[in-house]
Design an enzyme around this catalytic site. Structure first.
Site, PDB file in Angstrom:
ATOM      1  N   HIS A 233      60.720 -59.140 -25.180  1.00  0.00           N
ATOM      2  CA  HIS A 233      59.717 -58.195 -24.672  1.00  0.00           C
ATOM      3  C   HIS A 233      59.484 -58.469 -23.198  1.00  0.00           C
ATOM      4  O   HIS A 233      59.483 -59.625 -22.783  1.00  0.00           O
ATOM      5  CB  HIS A 233      58.396 -58.338 -25.445  1.00  0.00           C
ATOM      6  CG  HIS A 233      57.530 -57.140 -25.298  1.00  0.00           C
ATOM      7  ND1 HIS A 233      56.717 -56.945 -24.218  1.00  0.00           N
ATOM      8  CD2 HIS A 233      57.402 -56.040 -26.076  1.00  0.00           C
ATOM      9  CE1 HIS A 233      56.105 -55.790 -24.348  1.00  0.00           C
ATOM     10  NE2 HIS A 233      56.505 -55.210 -25.458  1.00  0.00           N
TER      11      HIS A 233
ATOM     12  N   ASP B 200      59.029 -53.874 -33.209  1.00  0.00           N
ATOM     13  CA  ASP B 200      60.050 -53.072 -33.893  1.00  0.00           C
ATOM     14  C   ASP B 200      60.783 -53.821 -35.001  1.00  0.00           C
ATOM     15  O   ASP B 200      61.368 -53.191 -35.872  1.00  0.00           O
ATOM     16  CB  ASP B 200      61.088 -52.574 -32.877  1.00  0.00           C
ATOM     17  CG  ASP B 200      60.515 -51.478 -32.009  1.00  0.00           C
ATOM     18  OD1 ASP B 200      59.857 -50.591 -32.570  1.00  0.00           O
ATOM     19  OD2 ASP B 200      60.710 -51.516 -30.790  1.00  0.00           O
TER      20      ASP B 200
END
Ligand code: ACO
Length: 370
Positions: free
Chosen positions: A256, A307
């Site tokens: 991320h 996700d």
């Protein structure tokens, strides 16, 4: 002028909608952990739009509005029947949302009152669009939305035509809460750039859907499921991941830009994935996911993002892989539109500069001499 690749670390707006500090995500100052455990998606959307949690009557009013607005214009459904059945579902959503603007006589009214109404309308209609295409491509009729049920309930019903299991409704509702907003993520940024030209809310949301579609952003959840399917069985996981890492390929659902020590949303989805697999009595997907998580975390130091575990959760809810990113859009619509409202409160055109690195001192060469 020196460019920062990917605008990493650049603070491009002020916002009071969501914050990430020391790895803690809050919506309007409330920790996401608290919201994930206790709030419904409708309460969360209200919070994002209005800056405070709704009281009982405010929530009931929003629920009524969401029910009243959930049907989409017949003309948009008729157009959907003309789309190729194998069309990319995010491209379909992008096109259909753009088409909604054509049937809204107030599409270009940028007053807060009108845009808030359109935000609620879009929030109500996007699940209907996603479910409608899922049925139309199977040669079935789109189902009219139910009245008086939550967005999660309605969406699952409109996909299958059956009353959804309350556990599935709660799982989807929680996933919607977790995906609702995320500071200046790529799709929200594109929504803000679009509305900052004083375009309209439909254009902002259409830009955002196009941005969410990519596998480095929302498209990663579908890519995770593709990977889990390719792995197939637990004993194949290690060889598969080693091969990917050796080829320097990215493992979808990991890493991320902002969270370097883990995405606070991932643990909720992991827990949900574990609970759903226990309920189903089949933990194959969960076990493969945990193994991949251990391998990637152990070897690359990369943690799962929102996700990663959402892929197994949605699959266990019986949702096809290519609807995962549209579900993300259903949720993030609340954040996009909250940011659109916020941008317009104190708007200034968003127009950064580029560091020019091309040729200089060139002259025009007539075409016959080239
Ligand atoms: N798998 C393997 N290696 C990775 C991964 C990954 N998922 N993510 C980052 N890396 C590596 C990169 O290859 C790079 O290594 P290098 O320095 O040796 O070249 C290093 O970690 C830094 O990665 P960047 O891509 O520069 O990090 P950036 O901040 O630009 O990207 C992103 C963040 C896009 C999320 C990235 O981690 C990624 O591509 N992840 C996979 C896709 C994904 O899951 N996206 C969803 C993000 S969450 C969301 O949008 C909802």
């Amino acid at each position: 002028m020196t460019a920062t690749k990917g605008l990493e670390g650049i603070v491009a707006a002020t916002s009071s909608i969501s914050s990430i500090h020391d790895g803690v995500l809050c919506y309007r100052g409330i920790n996401i952990d608290d919201l994930a455990e206790r709030a419904s998606f409708e309460e969360t959307a209200y919070l994002l739009w209005n800056g405070k949690l709704p009281n009982k009557s405010e929530l009931e009013r929003l629920q009524r509005q969401l029910s009243d607005y959930a049907a989409v214009p017949e003309a948009v459904l008729a157009q959907m029947k003309l789309y190729p059945q194998d069309a990319n579902t995010m491209a379909v959503l992008r096109t259909a949302v753009s088409a909604l603007a054509l049937y809204d006589e107030n599409a270009n009214d940028n007053t807060r009152e009108s845009n808030l109404k359109k935000a609620i309308k879009l929030q109500a209609q996007i699940p209907t669009l996603v479910a409608a295409f899922a049925r139309i491509r199977q040669g079935k009729e789109a189902l009219a939305p139910l009245k008086g049920v939550s967005i999660a309930h309605n969406f699952l019903y409109m996909l299958t035509g059956e009353e959804p299991d309350p556990i599935a409704v709660r799982a989807l509702d929680q996933a919607l809460v977790l995906h609702a907003d995320h500071e200046l993520n790529a799709s929200t940024f594109s929504a803000r750039v679009t509305i900052a030209t004083l375009s309209d809310i439909y254009s902002g949301v259409t830009s955002a859907i196009g941005t969410l579609k990519g596998p480095l952003h929302g498209g990663a959840n579908e890519a995770v499921m593709k990977m889990l399917n390719e792995i197939g069985t637990l004993d194949q996981a290690e060889a598969y991941i080693q091969r990917k890492l050796a080829n320097r390929e990215k493992i979808m659902g990991f890493g991320h830009r902002v969270y370097k020590n883990g995405d606070p949303r991932a643990k909720h989805l992991q827990k949900m994935s574990r609970q759903l697999s226990a309920l189903k009595g089949d933990s194959t997907l969960y076990d493969i996911s945990v193994k991949v998580d251990q391998l990637v975390t152990g070897q690359k130091g990369l943690k799962p993002n929102v996700d990663f575990y959402s892929a197994s959760v949605y699959t266990m809810l019986g949702i096809p892989g290519d609807l995962f990113t549209p579900i993300f859009a259903i949720s993030r619509l609340s954040g996009w539109t909250a940011h659109i409202l916020e941008q317009l409160e104190d708007n200034r055109l968003i127009r950064p500069r580029a560091e020019y690195v091309g040729a200089t001192n060139q002259t025009y060469v007539p075409i016959e001499l080239r």
